[in-house]
Design a protein around this motif. Structure first.
Motif, PDB file in Angstrom:
ATOM      1  N   ALA A  84      16.779 -22.924  71.094  1.00  0.00           N
ATOM      2  CA  ALA A  84      16.325 -23.420  72.396  1.00  0.00           C
ATOM      3  C   ALA A  84      15.030 -22.736  72.810  1.00  0.00           C
ATOM      4  CB  ALA A  84      17.414 -23.188  73.452  1.00  0.00           C
ATOM      5  N   HIS A  85      14.918 -21.423  72.551  1.00  0.00           N
ATOM      6  CA  HIS A  85      13.688 -20.711  72.882  1.00  0.00           C
ATOM      7  C   HIS A  85      12.530 -21.218  72.027  1.00  0.00           C
ATOM      8  CE1 HIS A  85      14.995 -17.115  75.419  1.00  0.00           C
ATOM      9  NE2 HIS A  85      16.041 -17.933  75.359  1.00  0.00           N
ATOM     10  N   ASP A  86      12.795 -21.470  70.769  1.00  0.00           N
ATOM     11  CA  ASP A  86      11.727 -21.978  69.899  1.00  0.00           C
ATOM     12  C   ASP A  86      11.222 -23.325  70.371  1.00  0.00           C
ATOM     13  OD1 ASP A  86      13.355 -20.659  66.904  1.00  0.00           O
ATOM     14  OD2 ASP A  86      12.024 -19.702  68.367  1.00  0.00           O
ATOM     15  N   ARG A  87      12.128 -24.197  70.782  1.00  0.00           N
ATOM     16  CA  ARG A  87      11.699 -25.502  71.287  1.00  0.00           C
ATOM     17  C   ARG A  87      10.888 -25.344  72.582  1.00  0.00           C
ATOM     18  NH1 ARG A  87      11.556 -28.649  67.314  1.00  0.00           N
ATOM     19  NH2 ARG A  87      11.068 -30.239  68.877  1.00  0.00           N
ATOM     20  N   CYS A  88      11.282 -24.382  73.432  1.00  0.00           N
ATOM     21  CA  CYS A  88      10.529 -24.146  74.669  1.00  0.00           C
ATOM     22  C   CYS A  88       9.157 -23.547  74.371  1.00  0.00           C
ATOM     23  CB  CYS A  88      11.310 -23.211  75.587  1.00  0.00           C
ATOM     24  SG  CYS A  88      12.827 -23.936  76.255  1.00  0.00           S
ATOM     25  N   VAL A  89       9.072 -22.722  73.320  1.00  0.00           N
ATOM     26  CA  VAL A  89       7.770 -22.176  72.926  1.00  0.00           C
ATOM     27  C   VAL A  89       6.840 -23.297  72.513  1.00  0.00           C
ATOM     28  CG1 VAL A  89       6.619 -20.803  71.151  1.00  0.00           C
ATOM     29  CG2 VAL A  89       8.625 -19.898  72.314  1.00  0.00           C
ATOM     30  N   LYS A  90       7.348 -24.290  71.823  1.00  0.00           N
ATOM     31  CA  LYS A  90       6.514 -25.435  71.436  1.00  0.00           C
ATOM     32  C   LYS A  90       6.027 -26.197  72.662  1.00  0.00           C
ATOM     33  CE  LYS A  90       8.477 -26.168  66.819  1.00  0.00           C
ATOM     34  NZ  LYS A  90       9.141 -27.115  65.890  1.00  0.00           N
ATOM     35  N   VAL A  91       6.906 -26.347  73.651  1.00  0.00           N
ATOM     36  CA  VAL A  91       6.478 -27.009  74.892  1.00  0.00           C
ATOM     37  C   VAL A  91       5.386 -26.191  75.574  1.00  0.00           C
ATOM     38  CG1 VAL A  91       7.242 -27.751  77.179  1.00  0.00           C
ATOM     39  CG2 VAL A  91       8.708 -28.146  75.188  1.00  0.00           C
ATOM     40  N   LEU A  92       5.572 -24.868  75.616  1.00  0.00           N
ATOM     41  CA  LEU A  92       4.594 -23.994  76.251  1.00  0.00           C
ATOM     42  C   LEU A  92       3.277 -23.989  75.485  1.00  0.00           C
ATOM     43  CD1 LEU A  92       4.577 -22.035  78.698  1.00  0.00           C
ATOM     44  CD2 LEU A  92       5.068 -20.192  77.104  1.00  0.00           C
ATOM     45  N   ALA A  93       3.359 -23.960  74.165  1.00  0.00           N
ATOM     46  CA  ALA A  93       2.129 -23.955  73.358  1.00  0.00           C
ATOM     47  C   ALA A  93       1.378 -25.275  73.463  1.00  0.00           C
ATOM     48  CB  ALA A  93       2.481 -23.662  71.899  1.00  0.00           C
ATOM     49  N   ALA A  94       2.120 -26.384  73.546  1.00  0.00           N
ATOM     50  CA  ALA A  94       1.470 -27.681  73.677  1.00  0.00           C
ATOM     51  C   ALA A  94       0.681 -27.779  74.976  1.00  0.00           C
ATOM     52  CB  ALA A  94       2.508 -28.798  73.587  1.00  0.00           C
ATOM     53  N   ARG A  95       1.210 -27.171  76.032  1.00  0.00           N
ATOM     54  CA  ARG A  95       0.504 -27.236  77.331  1.00  0.00           C
ATOM     55  C   ARG A  95      -0.558 -26.157  77.461  1.00  0.00           C
ATOM     56  NH1 ARG A  95      -2.200 -28.889  80.292  1.00  0.00           N
ATOM     57  NH2 ARG A  95      -1.935 -29.745  82.382  1.00  0.00           N
TER      58      ARG A  95
END
Length: 972
Positions: free
Chosen positions: A607-618
């Motif tokens: 779940a943290h890894d998926r949130c990191v991708k969201v954060l990195a995309a933005r």
């Protein structure tokens, strides 16, 4: 108050008001006076003005008004008996004066003044008095009605509960006593019914047995008792009866006394008479008790002994009956019959069990189908295992059951496949439920049944299957959340180079993106909580299967439940254990426990890894770095809260999202520091080093720090009337500063508040703050001591006032450095505490800078002393021009810094200045050859020194330095 003789004549003036036509007639002069005060009088200041007249003005009273007493006299003399003839006719002049005085005193002392007391409540405004209200006989519950109406329903009589320590006495406690005394009472009644003659003969016969003195005593007692009326001796005597009450308390006799004195005397006599009757009865009772005391105590002691005897007798009877019952039970009831029937019963039981066993095995397959339809997988497996055991042992060789064993083995393999498929189906349906569903785990009974079945087969791969399903659900949940968030926004242009969902998410502004991130975090926590609840259920099931946990009510023992179903379906008589069969060994138990914990940690990390991708995309194109402090702090708090929530789920904090936030925080801190450092440098380059007014927001800032003890910005208050002040007041100390240091102080507080908001970036923020403070110190030194401000802002020179202002600004920062150090210390780990030494170093640098400024001020005067004293000659006139010039320069310096620096620092500085002056003076005197020999030149020098010390007396705070010039002479 009763009025004195008034002639009731129709011609008197107080009968009717001549102004008010509807006022009616007055019964007394006092009512008429009250009417005039209420309606025809005004109070102006402390005077009363009479308005009783046809035009609203009294012709006989001054317009400017009189006192209260004079107003009362005026009303009596001119309006109550305004007709002189009637007044002379009705009363004499002396009686008239007495009447006037009584009217005035009555109105002045007892009745309220309508003019003076018109806004006060008096007893005359009440409609009914308190005793009449409380004693109203028409109210059935007047106490409750009165008090509850005033003070509420809670003001009522409370019910007194019986004490648990006192036994409640009822009528049944006296039945034994009444039964025992009934015989005596009947005998007593028969004796009372005998003729009076028999009583007299009995009395005369009894009296012969007593002595003459005793007979007299009895007669005396009888005479005393005869004084008490017979009505008190009646068995039906009660005061509730009106006739009885009137006979005891003759109220009519009391009412016949008309005057108050007679009524009191009658009541007192009646009370004394009743008290006398009471005393007679009490004396007779006491005599009877004293006479019969011995017999009473003897009867009581005999009664106690009798009770003890009865208790012992009851115990003996009980023991005897218990022994007889035991002998009858063990020895006298058909032991021979039991022995004869035991063998017959055993044969019947064996035959019945064999038939029931065959009937149950015959119903095995339908029962298994029934259990599978209700998800009783463990019950079906236990039934198969039990049936196969019965077939191989107790029913071995039975021809009709020869194919049943192979059929049960095929059914067992089928159940294993069903369990695998049902578990996958359950995991998908439970995890893919809408996130709005508040129920954490659905169909828990079905999950428990599936888990027990898989544990029964020793199939432990369900943890990996569930982990894969959770990871897939987390990914799909994030994607669905982003799609829904982008779809509801109407002003996003999806044309052009927007090809992916991440590109569309980058088109969201900060508020919309933060709402999306919060929604993603909330939805992921829902999925993770479902996984956590699943692990809790699995842990309980494994504990029960391993025999380490007692089966709770919702999860009953699988072996017991399947055995019950087996017994109900086919009445199979097998030994069923009341405890759970151990299906999991100790090694498997620990392995499954660690596997569940690792599964939770893995899904949280995913779940943290998926949130990191969201954060990195933005974060592309520097979006997060360009956020302001408030926006980045909000983002940081949301991420920290999500990390904490995930830590509470799995028991371990994941590092991927925190690491991504840390990198973004470092970039943010760099930008944060660069903006403030650049701003401070620009402000310093334009600083003219003059005293600046202190806006109210900075005074509120230091006051907030002093009250709370925390370096944080206060809430902004819009105060239109607040004006800037000349100085900054901190703990009764006045700081005259420039505008740059005020902005620097606010920046320091912002750095401290940033540490509270982003604790993980504390070391980086500390390093940046030290760099900012060093930059201010070095730039201040360049601009003031290095005279860099002359070229930048065009100053003509660096004056002593500029130096003092710079010193005071540095002192302000030094004052807050310990607070900043304490603030950062609370956020540093044990390994990072050594970074606090930078605050000690920067504090030392600031103090050294302050000392350099003091030395510069001293150097200015030192060079002036050297120049002036080198030209000084000891000759008249006195005081010399040299000393005049030196005193003038010292006075200018004092005037320039007296309102800037603290008093202690000014005294220390001027002590050093005096020391320098005396040193130069001593050298000049040695060069001129002037000694303290009392000669003419010594006198001239003494005159100059007296003038110089006199100037010190005029300088505020330096008076004590005026007597410090005795050591200017070289010792002989």
């Amino acid at each position: 108050m009763a009025t004195v003789g008034v002639v009731r004549n129709s011609s008197v003036s107080w009968r009717r008001c001549s102004v008010c036509q509807d006022s009616g007639s007055f019964k007394s002069p006092r009512d008429f006076c009250r009417h005039l005060r209420d309606f025809h009088c005004t109070k102006e200041g402390g005077s009363f003005v009479c308005r009783y007249g046809s035009t609203g003005v009294c012709p006989s009273l001054p317009v400017e008004g009189v006192s209260d007493k004079d107003y009362e006299d005026h009303v009596v003399r001119h309006h109550v008996y305004g007709n002189t003839a009637s007044r002379d006719k009705g009363m004499s002049s002396a009686r008239s004066e007495q009447y006037d005085l009584q009217i005035a005193n009555s109105s002045h002392t007892q009745e309220p003044s309508v003019v003076q007391d018109q806004h006060k409540w008096t007893v005359y405004q009440s409609s009914i008095n308190l005793p009449a209200l409380l004693n109203d006989p028409r109210l059935s519950k007047r106490e409750t009605d009165f008090f509850t109406k005033t003070w509420g329903d809670s003001f009522e009589n409370t019910l007194i509960l019986p004490s648990p320590y006192l036994r409640e006495i009822t009528q049944s406690h006296f039945e034994k006593y009444l039964h025992k005394t009934s015989t005596r009472y009947k005998k007593h009644q028969r004796l009372k019914a005998l003729p009076e003659k028999a009583d007299n003969s009995q009395i005369s016969e009894t009296s012969k047995q007593f002595s003459g003195g005793h007979i007299k005593q009895l007669e005396k007692n009888r005479e005393e008792l005869e004084q008490v009326p017979k009505i008190f001796m009646l068995p039906n005597f009660t005061l509730d009866n009106p006739d009885t009450f009137m006979a005891v308390f003759p109220w009519t006799q009391v009412e016949e006394s008309r005057d108050a004195t007679g009524r009191k005397q009658s009541s007192k006599l009646l009370q004394e008479k009743l008290s006398h009757y009471l005393d007679i009865v009490e004396v007779q009772i006491a005599k009877q008790i004293s006479v019969k005391s011995d017999a009473f105590f003897h009867a009581m002691s005999s009664h106690e002994k009798l009770q003890d005897y009865l208790l012992e007798t009851c115990k003996a009877v009980k023991q005897l009956r218990d022994k007889i019952h035991e002998i009858d039970t063990t020895l006298a009831r058909g032991p021979l019959k039991v022995m004869s029937l035991t063998k017959t019963r055993s044969n019947y039981v064996n035959l019945h069990n064999k038939l029931k066993l065959m009937s149950t095995v015959h119903q095995t397959q339908p029962t298994i189908q029934l259990l599978l339809s209700t998800n009783e997988f463990v019950g079906a497996l236990d039934l198969i295992s039990t049936s196969q055991e019965v077939l191989t042992q107790e029913l071995a060789g039975v021809h009709c059951f020869r194919h049943l064993g192979s059929q049960l083995a095929e059914m067992e393999k089928l159940i294993e496949k069903m369990l695998q498929a049902d578990f996958v189906k359950y995991a998908m349906s439970d995890l893919n439920r809408p996130v709005t569903d508040s129920q954490v785990l659905t169909q828990e009974e079905k999950l428990v049944a599936i888990l027990f079945g898989m544990l029964r087969f020793h199939k432990f791969n369900f943890i990996e299957v569930y982990k894969e399903e959770v990871c897939a659900t987390l990914k799909s949940t994030i994607k669905q959340t982003v799609v829904e968030a982008v779809a509801v926004v109407d002003d996003i242009n999806t044309e052009g180079n927007v090809s992916s969902l991440a590109d569309q998410m980058r088109l969201l502004n900060y508020p919309l993106w933060m709402d999306l991130l919060k929604t993603i975090f909330a939805n992921l926590l829902v999925i993770l909580n479902r996984a956590k609840e699943f692990c809790a259920v699995v842990r309980d099931v494994v504990g029960i299967a391993a025999g380490r946990t007692k089966a709770p009510t919702p999860i009953s023992s699988p072996t017991v439940e399947s055995s019950k179903n087996l017994e109900e379906a086919s009445h199979l008589h097998v030994s069923v254990s009341e405890e759970v069969d151990v299906m999991v060994s100790d090694g498997e138990f620990y392995k499954l426990g660690s596997g569940l914990k690792e599964m939770l940690c893995t899904v949280c990390d995913h779940a943290h890894d998926r949130c990191v991708k969201v954060l990195a995309a933005r974060a592309k194109d520097g979006f997060i770095e360009k956020l302001n402090s408030t926006e980045f702090v909000g983002l940081s708090r949301e991420i920290e809260q999500f990390v904490q929530d995930c830590g509470s789920v799995c028991g371990r904090r994941s590092t991927s999202l925190r690491g991504s936030l840390q990198s973004q925080a470092n970039r943010f801190v760099n930008r944060f520091h660069d903006e403030r450092k650049t701003k401070l440098s620009l402000i310093l380059d334009n600083e003219r080093w003059k005293q600046a007014d202190v806006p109210s927001e900075f005074q509120q800032l230091v006051d907030h720090i002093r009250k709370t003890g925390q370096l944080s910005l206060p809430e902004k208050k819009i105060d239109i009337d607040s004006k800037p002040s000349e100085v900054l007041i901190i703990e009764d100390q006045k700081y005259v500063v420039v505008g740059t240091v005020l902005l620097l102080l606010k920046m320091v507080v912002e750095y401290c508040q940033l540490v509270d908001d982003i604790p993980s970036a504390c070391p980086d923020i500390l390093t940046r703050l030290i760099d900012l403070l060093k930059s201010f110190n070095s730039r201040t030194c360049q601009l003031v001591l290095g005279a860099g401000a002359l070229q930048l802002v065009g100053l003509r020179k660096i004056s002593t006032r500029n130096l003092a202002l710079a010193s005071r600004c540095l002192q302000l920062i030094v004052f807050y450095i310990p607070l900043v150090k304490t603030h950062f210390q609370a956020h540093l780990s044990a390994k990072q505490v050594n970074m606090l030494k930078h605050f000690d170093q920067i504090s030392k640098d600031y103090k050294d800078h302050i000392e350099e400024i003091d030395k510069q001020l001293l150097a200015i005067l030192d060079s002036m002393f050297e120049v002036q004293l080198s030209k000084w000659e000891v000759k008249p006139p006195m005081p010399s021009n040299c000393f005049r010039s030196i005193s003038k320069q010292i006075a200018r310096l004092h005037e320039a810094i007296v309102d800037l620096l603290p008093h202690k620092q000014i005294q220390d500085l001027f002590k050093k200045i005096n020391k320098s002056f005396k040193s130069h003076l001593r050298l000049q005197l040695t060069r001129l050859g002037v000694n303290n020999n009392g000669g003419p030149q010594h006198g001239l020098v003494t005159a100059d020194l007296a003038f110089f010390s006199g100037n010190y007396k005029t300088l505020k705070g330096l008076e004590e330095l005026a007597h410090d010039f005795n050591d200017v002479w070289e010792p002989r």
